[in-house]
Design a protein around this motif. Structure first.
Motif, PDB file in Angstrom:
ATOM      1  N   GLY A 261      21.088  77.200  20.093  1.00 46.88           N
ATOM      2  CA  GLY A 261      20.083  77.849  20.910  1.00 46.88           C
ATOM      3  C   GLY A 261      18.750  78.007  20.229  1.00 46.88           C
ATOM      4  O   GLY A 261      18.096  79.043  20.370  1.00 46.88           O
ATOM      5  N   SER A 262      18.330  76.975  19.496  1.00 45.24           N
ATOM      6  CA  SER A 262      16.982  76.992  18.932  1.00 45.24           C
ATOM      7  C   SER A 262      16.071  76.216  19.880  1.00 45.24           C
ATOM      8  O   SER A 262      16.289  76.200  21.085  1.00 45.24           O
ATOM      9  N   PHE A 263      15.055  75.565  19.382  1.00 42.41           N
ATOM     10  CA  PHE A 263      14.018  75.005  20.238  1.00 42.41           C
ATOM     11  C   PHE A 263      14.529  73.906  21.169  1.00 42.41           C
ATOM     12  O   PHE A 263      14.173  73.872  22.347  1.00 42.41           O
ATOM     13  N   ALA A 264      15.365  73.012  20.665  1.00 43.97           N
ATOM     14  CA  ALA A 264      15.884  71.945  21.518  1.00 43.97           C
ATOM     15  C   ALA A 264      16.866  72.490  22.546  1.00 43.97           C
ATOM     16  O   ALA A 264      16.795  72.155  23.731  1.00 43.97           O
ATOM     17  N   GLY A 265      17.796  73.324  22.104  1.00 41.47           N
ATOM     18  CA  GLY A 265      18.808  73.849  23.008  1.00 41.47           C
ATOM     19  C   GLY A 265      18.222  74.685  24.126  1.00 41.47           C
ATOM     20  O   GLY A 265      18.610  74.549  25.298  1.00 41.47           O
ATOM     21  N   LEU A 266      17.264  75.558  23.801  1.00 41.21           N
ATOM     22  CA  LEU A 266      16.655  76.406  24.823  1.00 41.21           C
ATOM     23  C   LEU A 266      15.779  75.587  25.765  1.00 41.21           C
ATOM     24  O   LEU A 266      15.694  75.884  26.968  1.00 41.21           O
ATOM     25  N   SER A 267      15.122  74.561  25.251  1.00 43.41           N
ATOM     26  CA  SER A 267      14.318  73.688  26.113  1.00 43.41           C
ATOM     27  C   SER A 267      15.201  72.955  27.116  1.00 43.41           C
ATOM     28  O   SER A 267      14.835  72.820  28.295  1.00 43.41           O
ATOM     29  N   ALA A 268      16.359  72.486  26.668  1.00 48.34           N
ATOM     30  CA  ALA A 268      17.303  71.833  27.578  1.00 48.34           C
ATOM     31  C   ALA A 268      17.824  72.818  28.614  1.00 48.34           C
ATOM     32  O   ALA A 268      17.924  72.507  29.811  1.00 48.34           O
ATOM     33  N   ALA A 269      18.142  74.023  28.161  1.00 39.89           N
ATOM     34  CA  ALA A 269      18.671  75.041  29.070  1.00 39.89           C
ATOM     35  C   ALA A 269      17.666  75.383  30.164  1.00 39.89           C
ATOM     36  O   ALA A 269      18.052  75.609  31.326  1.00 39.89           O
ATOM     37  N   LEU A 270      16.387  75.414  29.826  1.00 39.66           N
ATOM     38  CA  LEU A 270      15.367  75.760  30.804  1.00 39.66           C
ATOM     39  C   LEU A 270      15.317  74.743  31.945  1.00 39.66           C
ATOM     40  O   LEU A 270      15.182  75.115  33.119  1.00 39.66           O
ATOM     41  N   GLN A 271      15.433  73.459  31.612  1.00 35.80           N
ATOM     42  CA  GLN A 271      15.418  72.437  32.665  1.00 35.80           C
ATOM     43  C   GLN A 271      16.618  72.598  33.602  1.00 35.80           C
ATOM     44  O   GLN A 271      16.483  72.500  34.830  1.00 35.80           O
ATOM     45  N   LEU A 272      17.774  72.865  33.025  1.00 39.41           N
ATOM     46  CA  LEU A 272      18.986  73.014  33.826  1.00 39.41           C
ATOM     47  C   LEU A 272      18.969  74.307  34.634  1.00 39.41           C
ATOM     48  O   LEU A 272      19.447  74.359  35.773  1.00 39.41           O
ATOM     49  N   ALA A 273      18.402  75.363  34.054  1.00 39.81           N
ATOM     50  CA  ALA A 273      18.290  76.630  34.778  1.00 39.81           C
ATOM     51  C   ALA A 273      17.408  76.467  36.008  1.00 39.81           C
ATOM     52  O   ALA A 273      17.693  77.015  37.082  1.00 39.81           O
ATOM     53  N   ARG A 274      16.337  75.714  35.852  1.00 42.32           N
ATOM     54  CA  ARG A 274      15.416  75.516  36.968  1.00 42.32           C
ATOM     55  C   ARG A 274      16.010  74.597  38.025  1.00 42.32           C
ATOM     56  O   ARG A 274      15.512  74.536  39.158  1.00 42.32           O
TER      57      ARG A 274
ATOM     58  N   GLU B 270      10.970  85.071  22.694  1.00 47.47           N
ATOM     59  CA  GLU B 270      10.279  84.991  23.978  1.00 47.47           C
ATOM     60  C   GLU B 270      10.954  83.980  24.897  1.00 47.47           C
ATOM     61  O   GLU B 270      11.083  84.212  26.108  1.00 47.47           O
ATOM     62  N   ALA B 271      11.397  82.857  24.325  1.00 46.41           N
ATOM     63  CA  ALA B 271      12.071  81.836  25.126  1.00 46.41           C
ATOM     64  C   ALA B 271      13.385  82.362  25.694  1.00 46.41           C
ATOM     65  O   ALA B 271      13.713  82.122  26.867  1.00 46.41           O
ATOM     66  N   ARG B 272      14.144  83.076  24.881  1.00 41.24           N
ATOM     67  CA  ARG B 272      15.407  83.638  25.371  1.00 41.24           C
ATOM     68  C   ARG B 272      15.169  84.651  26.484  1.00 41.24           C
ATOM     69  O   ARG B 272      15.904  84.697  27.474  1.00 41.24           O
ATOM     70  N   GLN B 273      14.130  85.471  26.315  1.00 35.97           N
ATOM     71  CA  GLN B 273      13.803  86.463  27.336  1.00 35.97           C
ATOM     72  C   GLN B 273      13.450  85.786  28.659  1.00 35.97           C
ATOM     73  O   GLN B 273      13.878  86.220  29.739  1.00 35.97           O
ATOM     74  N   GLN B 274      12.685  84.721  28.593  1.00 38.12           N
ATOM     75  CA  GLN B 274      12.314  83.992  29.808  1.00 38.12           C
ATOM     76  C   GLN B 274      13.535  83.341  30.453  1.00 38.12           C
ATOM     77  O   GLN B 274      13.680  83.344  31.684  1.00 38.12           O
ATOM     78  N   LEU B 275      14.420  82.809  29.634  1.00 36.46           N
ATOM     79  CA  LEU B 275      15.624  82.168  30.179  1.00 36.46           C
ATOM     80  C   LEU B 275      16.528  83.161  30.904  1.00 36.46           C
ATOM     81  O   LEU B 275      17.162  82.831  31.911  1.00 36.46           O
ATOM     82  N   GLN B 276      16.588  84.367  30.385  1.00 34.97           N
ATOM     83  CA  GLN B 276      17.476  85.361  30.970  1.00 34.97           C
ATOM     84  C   GLN B 276      17.023  85.815  32.359  1.00 34.97           C
ATOM     85  O   GLN B 276      17.774  86.494  33.059  1.00 34.97           O
ATOM     86  N   ALA B 277      15.814  85.429  32.751  1.00 37.83           N
ATOM     87  CA  ALA B 277      15.356  85.719  34.110  1.00 37.83           C
ATOM     88  C   ALA B 277      16.040  84.805  35.131  1.00 37.83           C
ATOM     89  O   ALA B 277      15.994  85.085  36.331  1.00 37.83           O
ATOM     90  N   TYR B 278      16.661  83.729  34.679  1.00 38.48           N
ATOM     91  CA  TYR B 278      17.366  82.801  35.566  1.00 38.48           C
ATOM     92  C   TYR B 278      18.822  83.256  35.682  1.00 38.48           C
ATOM     93  O   TYR B 278      19.535  83.337  34.673  1.00 38.48           O
TER      94      TYR B 278
END
Length: 309
Positions: A10-23, A61-69
């Protein structure tokens, strides 16, 4: 529950991938051990919109934004094993008490730097001993700097680093210079030192200079080390993923959208590409997340499955 994707790392690559899938409204689980590679550096530089921020703050900040999904779950811990299951993959947490299932798997477990065993080097890593001039060079502010020779890439690194300071290339008995390379280094005003570095001097994390094997002391403000890397996790090898060799060490072989040689397994970030930076890792994660989603869509369309609500 059955996740559409489990992302390990869950660092930069993992969270970036998660964001695309969350959206894409997919059920995503991110499992992270909390040990990002750049944790040794106080600040992150060269990251558009985040220049100078601590890496830990960017990730928070990235984790906080992801948790909104609502379809994203974050789990803190290590993964000890991954098995193929009837529905896709079964992931076991290191404590042996938790199992997670996912239709697809995305590895973003990163790499670990293999540092030379030179006294005083380890404790300065990420501060005055650095791996990337683009990440740290501007803050060094010029003056006497060094490049610790490791192989053929060291000449290229020394030539680049000359834009950030007065460079000495320490060949360490590992860099053999051709006449052409000697001329290129001279054109960039790079000095060459054959006596190996035996130790680093000064009160860590500051650097006053280096002690050479022949007893001389040379003043330095910073030392660039093109460290070799290894996989930070054994999971890719255990799953049978193919690897490619690079001058920096092995990387997982992927296609342009992050798919490894193992069906249903994607990879992104430092473990799957060179060179390395936060921006490259984010871009790699985005590609892997989009690639994973696109394959899910195509397989659902061909099989008549309905995407999870």
């Amino acid at each position: 529950m059955l996740h559409d994707a489990i992302i390990v790392g869950g660092s930069f690559a993992g969270l970036s991938a998660a964001l695309q899938l969350a959206r894409a409204r997919r059920q995503v689980l991110v499992i992270d051990a909390g040990l990002p590679r750049n944790r040794f550096a106080a600040e992150s530089h060269g990251v558009l919109g985040h220049d100078g921020k601590p890496g830990a703050l960017i990730l928070a900040e990235a984790r906080q934004q992801l948790q909104a999904y609502p379809t994203v779950k974050l789990f803190s811990g290590r993964v000890s094993r991954v098995d193929s299951g009837e529905a896709g993959f079964v992931v076991e947490a290191e404590d042996g008490m938790r199992w997670f299932t996912g239709r697809r798997l995305l590895l973003a477990t990163g790499v670990a730097d293999v540092l030379p065993e030179i006294p005083g080097l380890q404790e300065r890593w990420g501060q005055t001993v650095v791996h990337c001039p683009y990440c740290h060079g501007y803050e060094i502010g010029g003056g006497a700097v060094g490049v610790l020779g490791a192989g053929p890439m060291s000449v290229h690194q020394a030539m680049l680093f000359a834009d950030w300071g007065e460079v000495t290339l320490f060949t360490q008995g590992l860099v053999q210079l051709s006449p052409e390379e000697q001329a290129l280094l001279a054109a960039r005003k790079v000095k060459v030192e054959a006596s190996p570095v035996a130790g680093l001097l000064g009160a860590s994390p500051a650097l006053d200079g280096v002690l050479l094997q022949d007893g001389r002391r040379l003043p330095l403000k910073a030392l660039l080390v093109g460290a070799q890397v290894r996989m930070a996790s054994p999971l890719a090898a255990a799953l049978g993923c193919a690897f490619d060799d690079t001058p920096m060490g092995p990387v997982v072989r992927i296609d342009p959208w992050g798919l490894t040689s193992v069906a249903g397994v994607y990879a992104g970030g430092d473990m799957a590409r060179v060179p390395h930076s936060i921006t490259f890792a984010c871009a790699s994660g985005v590609a892997a997340g989009i690639g994973l989603h696109a394959l899910l869509v195509m397989q659902e369309a061909h099989s008549g499955e309905t995407a999870p609500a």
